[in-house]
Design a protein around this motif. Sequence first.
Motif, PDB file in Angstrom:
ATOM      1  N   SER A 185       0.825  -1.204   0.000  1.00  7.00           N
ATOM      2  CA  SER A 185       0.000   0.000   0.000  1.00  7.00           C
ATOM      3  C   SER A 185       0.860   1.256   0.000  1.00  7.00           C
ATOM      4  CB  SER A 185      -0.927   0.012   1.231  1.00  7.00           C
ATOM      5  OG  SER A 185      -0.172   0.081   2.421  1.00  7.00           O
ATOM      6  N   LEU A 186       0.245   2.336  -0.472  1.00  9.81           N
ATOM      7  CA  LEU A 186       0.833   3.669  -0.424  1.00  9.81           C
ATOM      8  C   LEU A 186       0.009   4.511   0.539  1.00  9.81           C
ATOM      9  CD1 LEU A 186       1.461   4.524  -4.198  1.00  9.81           C
ATOM     10  CD2 LEU A 186       3.204   4.156  -2.462  1.00  9.81           C
ATOM     11  N   ARG A 187       0.693   5.297   1.342  1.00 18.74           N
ATOM     12  CA  ARG A 187      -0.012   6.202   2.241  1.00 18.74           C
ATOM     13  C   ARG A 187       0.567   7.606   2.100  1.00 18.74           C
ATOM     14  NH1 ARG A 187       0.113   8.200   7.599  1.00 18.74           N
ATOM     15  NH2 ARG A 187       2.191   7.330   7.981  1.00 18.74           N
ATOM     16  N   LEU A 221       9.168   7.835   0.621  1.00 16.28           N
ATOM     17  CA  LEU A 221       9.625   8.206  -0.715  1.00 16.28           C
ATOM     18  C   LEU A 221       9.118   9.598  -1.070  1.00 16.28           C
ATOM     19  CD1 LEU A 221      11.089   7.091  -3.283  1.00 16.28           C
ATOM     20  CD2 LEU A 221       8.828   6.461  -4.118  1.00 16.28           C
ATOM     21  N   PRO A 222      10.030  10.546  -1.332  1.00 17.92           N
ATOM     22  CA  PRO A 222       9.601  11.884  -1.764  1.00 17.92           C
ATOM     23  C   PRO A 222       8.850  11.792  -3.088  1.00 17.92           C
ATOM     24  CG  PRO A 222      11.904  11.889  -1.090  1.00 17.92           C
ATOM     25  CD  PRO A 222      11.490  10.459  -1.178  1.00 17.92           C
ATOM     26  N   TYR A 223       7.865  12.668  -3.263  1.00 17.61           N
ATOM     27  CA  TYR A 223       7.043  12.624  -4.468  1.00 17.61           C
ATOM     28  C   TYR A 223       7.130  13.952  -5.214  1.00 17.61           C
ATOM     29  CZ  TYR A 223       2.952  12.305  -7.481  1.00 17.61           C
ATOM     30  OH  TYR A 223       2.116  12.291  -8.568  1.00 17.61           O
ATOM     31  N   ASP A 224       7.162  13.863  -6.541  1.00 20.64           N
ATOM     32  CA  ASP A 224       7.190  15.052  -7.395  1.00 20.64           C
ATOM     33  C   ASP A 224       5.988  14.996  -8.326  1.00 20.64           C
ATOM     34  OD1 ASP A 224       7.656  17.149  -9.085  1.00 20.64           O
ATOM     35  OD2 ASP A 224       9.641  16.495  -9.743  1.00 20.64           O
ATOM     36  N   PRO A 225       4.983  15.863  -8.144  1.00 21.68           N
ATOM     37  CA  PRO A 225       3.780  15.822  -8.989  1.00 21.68           C
ATOM     38  C   PRO A 225       4.062  16.140 -10.453  1.00 21.68           C
ATOM     39  CG  PRO A 225       3.792  17.779  -7.610  1.00 21.68           C
ATOM     40  CD  PRO A 225       4.899  16.923  -7.127  1.00 21.68           C
ATOM     41  N   ASN A 226       5.254  16.659 -10.742  1.00 21.37           N
ATOM     42  CA  ASN A 226       5.616  16.967 -12.126  1.00 21.37           C
ATOM     43  C   ASN A 226       6.329  15.805 -12.817  1.00 21.37           C
ATOM     44  OD1 ASN A 226       4.654  19.710 -11.952  1.00 21.37           O
ATOM     45  ND2 ASN A 226       6.505  20.221 -10.788  1.00 21.37           N
ATOM     46  N   ALA A 227       6.518  14.731 -12.111  1.00 17.71           N
ATOM     47  CA  ALA A 227       7.196  13.568 -12.693  1.00 17.71           C
ATOM     48  C   ALA A 227       6.480  12.294 -12.249  1.00 17.71           C
ATOM     49  CB  ALA A 227       8.661  13.547 -12.260  1.00 17.71           C
ATOM     50  N   VAL A 228       5.186  12.236 -12.574  1.00 16.67           N
ATOM     51  CA  VAL A 228       4.361  11.122 -12.110  1.00 16.67           C
ATOM     52  C   VAL A 228       4.863   9.783 -12.647  1.00 16.67           C
ATOM     53  CG1 VAL A 228       2.044  10.126 -12.126  1.00 16.67           C
ATOM     54  CG2 VAL A 228       2.338  12.603 -11.886  1.00 16.67           C
ATOM     55  N   GLN A 229       5.158   9.728 -13.945  1.00 19.90           N
ATOM     56  CA  GLN A 229       5.571   8.465 -14.542  1.00 19.90           C
ATOM     57  C   GLN A 229       6.892   7.974 -13.948  1.00 19.90           C
ATOM     58  OE1 GLN A 229       5.669   8.525 -18.805  1.00 19.90           O
ATOM     59  NE2 GLN A 229       6.231   6.359 -18.993  1.00 19.90           N
ATOM     60  N   ALA A 230       7.838   8.891 -13.784  1.00 21.20           N
ATOM     61  CA  ALA A 230       9.124   8.512 -13.212  1.00 21.20           C
ATOM     62  C   ALA A 230       8.960   8.044 -11.772  1.00 21.20           C
ATOM     63  CB  ALA A 230      10.092   9.690 -13.278  1.00 21.20           C
ATOM     64  N   LYS A 231       8.121   8.729 -11.006  1.00 23.97           N
ATOM     65  CA  LYS A 231       7.910   8.353  -9.617  1.00 23.97           C
ATOM     66  C   LYS A 231       7.193   7.010  -9.502  1.00 23.97           C
ATOM     67  CE  LYS A 231       9.978  11.307  -7.107  1.00 23.97           C
ATOM     68  NZ  LYS A 231      11.043  10.867  -6.160  1.00 23.97           N
ATOM     69  N   GLN A 232       6.270   6.742 -10.452  1.00 23.04           N
ATOM     70  CA  GLN A 232       5.591   5.451 -10.439  1.00 23.04           C
ATOM     71  C   GLN A 232       6.600   4.326 -10.656  1.00 23.04           C
ATOM     72  OE1 GLN A 232       2.090   4.648  -9.888  1.00 23.04           O
ATOM     73  NE2 GLN A 232       3.229   2.742  -9.575  1.00 23.04           N
ATOM     74  N   GLY A 233       7.532   4.553 -11.583  1.00 25.83           N
ATOM     75  CA  GLY A 233       8.581   3.558 -11.805  1.00 25.83           C
ATOM     76  C   GLY A 233       9.462   3.375 -10.584  1.00 25.83           C
ATOM     77  N   GLU A 234       9.770   4.483  -9.906  1.00 27.68           N
ATOM     78  CA  GLU A 234      10.588   4.405  -8.696  1.00 27.68           C
ATOM     79  C   GLU A 234       9.859   3.646  -7.590  1.00 27.68           C
ATOM     80  OE1 GLU A 234      13.084   7.365  -5.663  1.00 27.68           O
ATOM     81  OE2 GLU A 234      11.872   8.205  -7.289  1.00 27.68           O
ATOM     82  N   ILE A 235       8.556   3.876  -7.476  1.00 31.19           N
ATOM     83  CA  ILE A 235       7.765   3.156  -6.471  1.00 31.19           C
ATOM     84  C   ILE A 235       7.826   1.654  -6.735  1.00 31.19           C
ATOM     85  CG2 ILE A 235       5.385   2.684  -5.747  1.00 31.19           C
ATOM     86  CD1 ILE A 235       4.873   5.701  -5.941  1.00 31.19           C
ATOM     87  N   GLY A 236       7.689   1.265  -8.002  1.00 27.87           N
ATOM     88  CA  GLY A 236       7.771  -0.153  -8.346  1.00 27.87           C
ATOM     89  C   GLY A 236       9.121  -0.748  -7.983  1.00 27.87           C
ATOM     90  N   THR A 237      10.194   0.014  -8.238  1.00 21.10           N
ATOM     91  CA  THR A 237      11.538  -0.464  -7.914  1.00 21.10           C
ATOM     92  C   THR A 237      11.729  -0.623  -6.421  1.00 21.10           C
ATOM     93  OG1 THR A 237      12.478   0.596  -9.884  1.00 21.10           O
ATOM     94  CG2 THR A 237      13.993   0.073  -8.101  1.00 21.10           C
TER      95      THR A 237
END
Length: 234
Positions: free
Chosen positions: A107-109, A152-168
């Motif tokens: 899960s993400l919170r 994990l810090p989040y950047d709303p301007n890089a959603v796709q990159a952050k999604q990949g980082e979350i998966g990793t």
Amino acid sequence: MQRGVSGRWHPQGVPLHAGAPLHARLAQQSVRGLACALLCTLLAACGFHLRGTAPLPFDSLYTNIAENSAFGAQMRRAIEASSPNTRIVEDAALAQAKLIQLASNQSLRQLSINAQGLVDEYELNLTFTFEVVDAKGHILMAPTTLTSSRDLPYDPNAVQAKQGEIGTVFKEMQQGLVDRVVRRLSAPDVIEAARRAGTQNIKINPADIPSGHNAAPAAVPWSIPRIEPGAGVY
């Protein structure tokens, strides 16, 4: 310490040579031994451990963790590497012991929000509950829950990159859980429980298995939670 003519060191600053007294040579050996012991202690405190095998107290093992999932593949590789003599079988009836996944969750919170009301940081959580029983139903490890969390810090301007980082990051957390599960499988209490139950003495005869027998259903693989711009988990 000082260096002598012979090029050897003395722990008390007195040069050593071929004819040095026995007590001086013993003192030098003691200092070396203490230094090695101190180094090993420091490495252990830092979490460093030599890799090696840790044989499991059973010759064959079944797990309902999906083989075609990343987590299931990691688990099987780790068990085979840790205990080469333990076979992973795909039919529960052919195993001396069973590693059963009872529950799992990723899960993400939303951990923090910025001044614009958007997510600034996420907390990644992973939970895995399992038990180990032998072919006769003896409990070798009672239901156990392992958890893992990462920020994990989040950047709303890089959603796709952050999604990949979350998966990793989730995959790294899964590997960490795999290592913890394998260590638990070879823990002294599990080995003792298997010894008392006579797990290794259980004989599995494929001829005694009814035709058409199916293995226990596989557990549902984990799915990576996703994010969307300006929102939390959906």
